[in-house]
Design a protein around this motif. Structure first.
Motif, PDB file in Angstrom:
ATOM      1  N   ARG B  17       0.835  -1.212   0.000  1.00  0.00           N
ATOM      2  CA  ARG B  17       0.000   0.000   0.000  1.00  0.00           C
ATOM      3  C   ARG B  17       0.862   1.252   0.000  1.00  0.00           C
ATOM      4  O   ARG B  17       0.595   2.208  -0.714  1.00  0.00           O
ATOM      5  CB  ARG B  17      -0.887   0.012   1.247  1.00  0.00           C
ATOM      6  N   LEU B  18       1.891   1.218   0.826  1.00  0.00           N
ATOM      7  CA  LEU B  18       2.771   2.396   0.902  1.00  0.00           C
ATOM      8  C   LEU B  18       3.427   2.659  -0.453  1.00  0.00           C
ATOM      9  O   LEU B  18       3.502   3.809  -0.908  1.00  0.00           O
ATOM     10  CB  LEU B  18       3.837   2.172   1.981  1.00  0.00           C
ATOM     11  N   THR B  20       2.332   1.991  -3.381  1.00  0.00           N
ATOM     12  CA  THR B  20       1.347   2.590  -4.285  1.00  0.00           C
ATOM     13  C   THR B  20       1.174   4.073  -3.967  1.00  0.00           C
ATOM     14  O   THR B  20       1.099   4.918  -4.865  1.00  0.00           O
ATOM     15  CB  THR B  20      -0.005   1.855  -4.161  1.00  0.00           C
ATOM     16  N   GLN B  21       1.139   4.392  -2.690  1.00  0.00           N
ATOM     17  CA  GLN B  21       1.014   5.804  -2.310  1.00  0.00           C
ATOM     18  C   GLN B  21       2.222   6.612  -2.773  1.00  0.00           C
ATOM     19  O   GLN B  21       2.098   7.763  -3.189  1.00  0.00           O
ATOM     20  CB  GLN B  21       0.835   5.926  -0.796  1.00  0.00           C
ATOM     21  N   ASN B  24       1.903   7.207  -6.379  1.00  0.00           N
ATOM     22  CA  ASN B  24       0.883   8.211  -6.654  1.00  0.00           C
ATOM     23  C   ASN B  24       1.246   9.582  -6.094  1.00  0.00           C
ATOM     24  O   ASN B  24       0.488  10.529  -6.230  1.00  0.00           O
ATOM     25  CB  ASN B  24      -0.464   7.771  -6.083  1.00  0.00           C
ATOM     26  N   SER B  26       1.272  10.675  -3.146  1.00  0.00           N
ATOM     27  CA  SER B  26       0.274  11.178  -2.196  1.00  0.00           C
ATOM     28  C   SER B  26       0.953  11.750  -0.955  1.00  0.00           C
ATOM     29  O   SER B  26       2.070  11.370  -0.607  1.00  0.00           O
ATOM     30  CB  SER B  26      -0.667  10.045  -1.777  1.00  0.00           C
ATOM     31  N   GLU B  28       0.011  11.291   2.037  1.00  0.00           N
ATOM     32  CA  GLU B  28       0.085  10.215   3.029  1.00  0.00           C
ATOM     33  C   GLU B  28       1.380   9.410   2.860  1.00  0.00           C
ATOM     34  O   GLU B  28       2.045   9.079   3.845  1.00  0.00           O
ATOM     35  CB  GLU B  28      -1.114   9.278   2.815  1.00  0.00           C
ATOM     36  N   GLY B  29       1.693   9.105   1.598  1.00  0.00           N
ATOM     37  CA  GLY B  29       2.922   8.371   1.324  1.00  0.00           C
ATOM     38  C   GLY B  29       4.150   9.144   1.760  1.00  0.00           C
ATOM     39  O   GLY B  29       5.086   8.597   2.338  1.00  0.00           O
TER      40      GLY B  29
END
Lengths: 339, 339
Positions: B17-18, B20-21, B24, B26, B28-29
């Motif tokens: 998940r990280l 992918t962030q 992207n 993001s 959050e990442g």
């Protein structure tokens, strides 16, 4: 400015000097380019890309030679060649290519050849290439062939400079060539199978046709990737895409076979772009990309000129010591530091 | 933050998940990466590059498999693989590669594989790759293999991430492979001739030895190309270069031949770096490069957030009409426009 005026008069030495100044990113070069800019926009910019071993240079030479043998001397096209080699960041490898070409097209005043090796960042290379193409355009070259090695993002960026992009393949170049084609296929206006007298040419053509059918609409590359996205009218572009189906041409460049047909296809693509408004659309995307590249370089240079170097080094020390993450460091530099 | 904590606990889903962030981009990442950053700096980062057709993926798979079969289960290295494909800007081509790998290294919890296709700009790809490598490093992967296609500036930039760079060749890959090697040779710490059971392997090795002798000192790539140049102590680097002469190893990756010797050479290079201070030097250059990349992205985003979009579009119109050159336009935007 004397240099710009000399370039407009067709002085080759002046053009060569200007190109060096553009490569060196000198302020003199920038000023001359600005002066020449109103005279640009006439040339047909043709990108030529493909993996190593496909025979790009030979094909480009043959195309240039073909254009130089057409019609009367007075109506012959002037041809510029820009050979960009992003894979030679440190060496003069491109210069050897120059010499080989020179022997071939030697002494023809209607051909101007420039090789560029990457210097420093890729952004710098794309920017310099754009400048060099503009200078040749202003100097009156009718067709400018922009040749790049490989099929990476670098080549996509450089191909974005062109009105017409030719992607070259050749039979029997290894196993994972297929994977490469997927991305590059979507920037191709014309597909060439060079070395078409070799075994495996039918399989290569089948693979190309298959990839073509899988390729997504060309739309994406005409959207700009910066934060400031200009939405292109996608229906228009899809219409363009629907009508223009990239032809696959077989060529044996070393023997000149198929070169005339390639030149015809290039001319047909130009007519198509002019009739559908694609020419202007590509111009706008290209110029926006150039604007953004220069803007970015200026923003970074301006920041570094204002920021205290000591602060920058201290912050870097803290990153190396894992006291600050690079993201936190940028926040610290932009908030605590200079503008 | 829960995500970062889960990654540190070895939760693979959290890591996925990280990543992918991070891809992207993001916020959050970014926040999670900043939290994880103090735990980075342990992994041995190994760049693997080479032209299409050299069998990079197979070699990387075999290396990973070798590391996973060494010693007792408790002392086995954890291996991360990041496959970067700058040539697939638009398609999911890299995903296919993932599946092929998955079959090979399936179900081994000590291996984590991530494929990345280029998205938008190359700068974005290099930045995301750096972030992904950091996340894997923090998650406890001991060896991280960073695989890139081709030999362009993109690959040089990505190879700059690594402590140890492996350049792969293979016999009989076409005529202008030689030209490519010149640039890439200077970033190579180890040279591998894969498919060494094929005809022409001796010629390939001779060519590599010749290129090695011509290669300039490694110095240049350790200087940073931004406006803010940190001069590296070049004597130190030349000393490092003088002592470390890149070995040429013959491998048949499909059969596993020579893989153990390659793993030994990688380990020797690591020891060499640690003994000569090269490890820390490369860390610093890498982190500075990352700092500058993020800084640049922030500067551009900040400018666009402040600048009026209308002005930007008007200026672009003037460029298209050849009333302003791109250079003049940037001046107009930076002086007349927003900060």
């Amino acid at each position: 400015m004397i240099l710009a005026a000399s370039v407009l008069e067709g002085n080759r030495l002046a053009l060569a000097r200007l190109l060096t100044q553009i490569e060196n990113d000198s302020s003199e070069g920038q000023a001359a380019l600005s002066e020449l800019f109103p005279r640009t926009g006439q040339a047909h910019l043709i990108g030529v890309t493909g993996a190593p071993g496909t025979g790009k240079s030979t094909l480009v030479n043959q195309l240039a030679r073909f254009y130089r043998q057409q019609g009367d001397e007075s109506e012959r096209k002037q041809v510029g060649i820009v050979a960009v080699d992003p894979s030679s960041p440190f060496t003069g490898g491109a210069i050897l290519g120059d010499r080989v070409r020179m022997r071939d097209l030697a002494g023809d005043p209607g051909v101007f050849i420039r090789s560029m090796a990457s210097r420093g960042s890729l952004g710098g290379l794309a920017r310099a290439t754009a400048g060099i193409v503009q200078a040749m355009d202003a100097a009156g070259y009718d067709l400018i062939l922009i040749e790049t090695v490989g099929a990476g993002q670098a080549e996509v960026d450089i191909a974005r400079l062109a009105h017409t992009t030719i992607v070259i393949e050749a039979p029997g170049l290894g196993d994972d060539i297929q994977a490469i084609k997927a991305g590059i296929m979507e920037i191709a206006d014309l597909l060439v199978i060079n070395k078409a007298d070799r075994p495996g040419v039918d399989a290569t053509e089948r693979a190309l046709r298959g990839s073509l059918q899988l390729a997504h609409p060309v739309e994406k590359i005409f959207r700009h990737h910066g934060p400031q996205v200009t939405e292109q009218p996608s229906e228009q572009i899809l219409a363009e895409k629907r009508i223009w189906s990239p032809p696959i041409l077989r060529v044996v460049a070393t023997e000149g076979t198929g070169v005339q047909e390639l030149a015809q296809a290039i001319q047909q693509h130009r007519q198509f772009l002019e009739e559908t408004g694609g020419w202007q659309r590509r111009e706008r995307v290209r110029l926006q990309s150039e604007l953004d590249t220069i803007l970015q370089a200026f923003l970074v240079a301006r920041w570094h000129a204002k920021a205290p170097d000591q602060l920058y080094q201290q912050i870097l020390d803290k990153i190396v010591a894992r006291e600050l993450s690079p993201w936190q460091a940028v926040q610290a530099l932009l908030n605590g530091g200079a503008a």
